[in-house]
Enzyme design. Structure first.
Site, PDB file in Angstrom:
ATOM      1  N   LYS A  49       1.133  -1.412  -0.127  1.00 47.61           N
ATOM      2  CA  LYS A  49       0.274  -0.267  -0.025  1.00 47.61           C
ATOM      3  C   LYS A  49       0.466   0.649   0.134  1.00 47.61           C
ATOM      4  CE  LYS A  49      -3.465  -2.824   2.650  1.00 47.61           C
ATOM      5  NZ  LYS A  49      -4.485  -3.083   3.335  1.00 47.61           N
ATOM      6  N   GLN A  93      -4.583  -1.407   9.558  1.00 48.43           N
ATOM      7  CA  GLN A  93      -4.374  -3.569   8.910  1.00 48.43           C
ATOM      8  C   GLN A  93      -4.920  -4.512   9.699  1.00 48.43           C
ATOM      9  OE1 GLN A  93      -3.326  -3.535   5.944  1.00 48.43           O
ATOM     10  NE2 GLN A  93      -3.889  -5.741   5.895  1.00 48.43           N
ATOM     11  N   ASP A 116     -11.258   2.389   3.402  1.00 45.67           N
ATOM     12  CA  ASP A 116     -12.040   0.694   4.120  1.00 45.67           C
ATOM     13  C   ASP A 116     -13.169   0.108   3.621  1.00 45.67           C
ATOM     14  OD1 ASP A 116      -9.045  -1.009   3.274  1.00 45.67           O
ATOM     15  OD2 ASP A 116      -9.281  -0.938   5.262  1.00 45.67           O
TER      16      ASP A 116
END
Ligand code: NDP
Length: 290
Positions: A49, A93, A116
Site C-alpha cells: 500500500k 491493517q 476501507d
C-alpha cells in the site's frame, strides 16, 4: 476464453490516479496506515500500500503502535487521526492481534476518513445508492474489473458466493444497484445454501468469495458465464520456495475452458483492492477540500 488481467487494469488505474493527483490543487492526499504487530502478511500488505501510494503521489503516514497497545490507547490514536486535518484517509491493517477488538477500532474511524469502506454509514450508503460514501476496496475492485472488461450486469443473473461484510454483501448490493453497468438480478449463497451447484449453474456472472481453495468446479458453472474469483487461499506446494502457492475459490484449470471470461489468482481481484484504496483516498482528499 478471455482472461481478465487485474494487473494490467490496475496499472492503467494507477496511471489515471497519478495524473488526477498531479492535477490537485494544494497539498497531496494523505493516507494513515496503522499496523499493530509483525504478522508477515500484514507487513507485506502495508508495504504494498505504501509503495502504490508513492507511485501515485499519495503521502502515506505509517503508524506502528506496540503490539501491547491497549484497546483504549488504540482508539485514542484513531481519534487523533480523525481530528488531524492533514490526514484524509485512515486504514487499520487487519487482522489486529488479540485481544484487540477489531470491529470496535474500525467503527471508531470517522466515516469521512473510512477509505476501507467498513463503517456502518458507508455500507448503508451503498444500499441507498448514495455515491458520497466509500465503497469497500475489494467489492469496488470487482465492479471495476467487470466494467473495464466490458461486462454489463444489466439483465444478467449474478450469483455471489459468500455474504461477508467486506466482500459478499457489499458486492451483491453494488451489482443490484439501479445504475449503468449494474442492475443485475442477484442471488447470494452461503454455507447454509441448499444445492449450491443448482444455483451457481444459473449464474451469468459468478462472483466467488468464500475462502475455500478451488471450491467451484466445472459441474457448477454454466458454459459461457463470467467468473470473478475473489478468493486468495494458500495451499501447500513443495515445488515453491515458500512451500505454498496461492489459489482462488475456483478450480481455474477445470473451469476456465468453459467460461467466456475469468480472473486468475493471483493477478485478478488482488491488485485491484490496493488501487481502490488509493481511489478512495483521493476521493477523501477531494471531499475534505470542499
Ligand atoms: P469470510 O470467511 O468472512 O466469509 C466467507 C463467506 O463464504 C461466508 O459468508 C460463508 O458463509 C461462505 N462460505 C464458506 N464456506 C462455504 C461453502 N462451503 N459454501 C457456501 N458458502 C460458504 O471471507 P471473506 O469474505 O473475508 O473472504 C473470502 C475470500 O476472499 C477469502 O479467500 C479471502 O482471502 C479473499 N479475499 C480477497 C481479497 C482480495 O483483495 N482479492 C480481499 C478480501 C478477501 P457463512 O456466512 O454461512 O459462514
Amino acid at each position: 476464453m478471455q482472461l481478465i488481467d487485474g494487473n494490467a487494469i490496475a496499472a492503467s488505474i494507477i496511471t489515471e490516479l497519478k495524473s488526477q493527483v498531479d492535477a490537485l490543487p494544494g497539498r497531496r492526499p494523505c493516507l494513515a496506515l496503522v499496523r499493530v504487530g509483525e504478522d508477515p502478511a500484514s507487513v507485506s500488505y502495508v508495504k504494498k500500500k505504501e509503495k502504490t501510494a508513492a507511485d501515485i503521489g499519495i503521502e502515506s503516514r505509517i503508524i506502528l503502535p506496540p503490539v501491547t497497545i491497549s484497546q483504549a490507547a488504540l482508539e485514542t490514536l484513531i481519534d487523533d487521526l480523525n481530528a488531524d486535518p492533514t490526514v484524509d484517509g485512515i486504514l487499520v491493517q487487519s487482522p489486529l492481534p488479540k485481544p484487540l477488538n477489531e470491529l470496535a477500532v474500525f467503527r471508531r474511524i470517522a466515516a469521512h476518513k473510512d477509505v476501507d469502506g467498513f463503517h456502518t454509514l458507508n455500507l448503508g450508503k451503498i444500499a441507498q445508492e448514495d455515491d458520497t460514501g466509500f465503497v469497500a476496496c475489494t467489492p469496488a475492485g470487482v465492479m471495476e474489473l467487470l466494467a473495464r472488461s466490458g461486462t454489463d450486469l444489466n439483465g444478467k443473473h449474478v450469483v455471489v458466493l459468500g455474504r461477508s461484510l467486506i466482500v459478499g454483501k457489499p458486492v451483491a448490493l453494488l451489482a443490484l444497484q439501479k445504475k449503468a453497468g449494474a442492475n443485475g438480478t442477484v442471488t447470494i449463497c452461503h454455507s447454509g445454501t441448499t444445492d449450491l451447484p443448482a444455483i451457481t449453474r444459473l449464474a451469468d456472472v459468478l462472483i466467488a468469495a468464500i475462502g475455500r481453495p478451488e471450491f467451484v468446479k466445472s459441474h457448477m458453472v454454466k458454459p459461457g458465464c463470467v467468473i470473478i474469483d475473489v478468493g486468495i487461499n494458500r495451499v501447500p506446494d513443495a515445488t515453491k520456495k515458500t512451500g505454498y502457492k496461492l489459489v482462488g475459490d475456483v478450480d481455474f484449470a477445470g473451469v476456465s475452458p468453459l467460461v467466456s471470461k475469468i480472473t486468475p489468482v493471483p493477478g485478478g481481484v488482488g491488485p485491484m483492492t490496493v488501487c481502490m484504496l488509493m481511489q478512495n483516498t483521493l476521493k477523501a482528499r477531494r471531499l475534505s477540500a470542499r
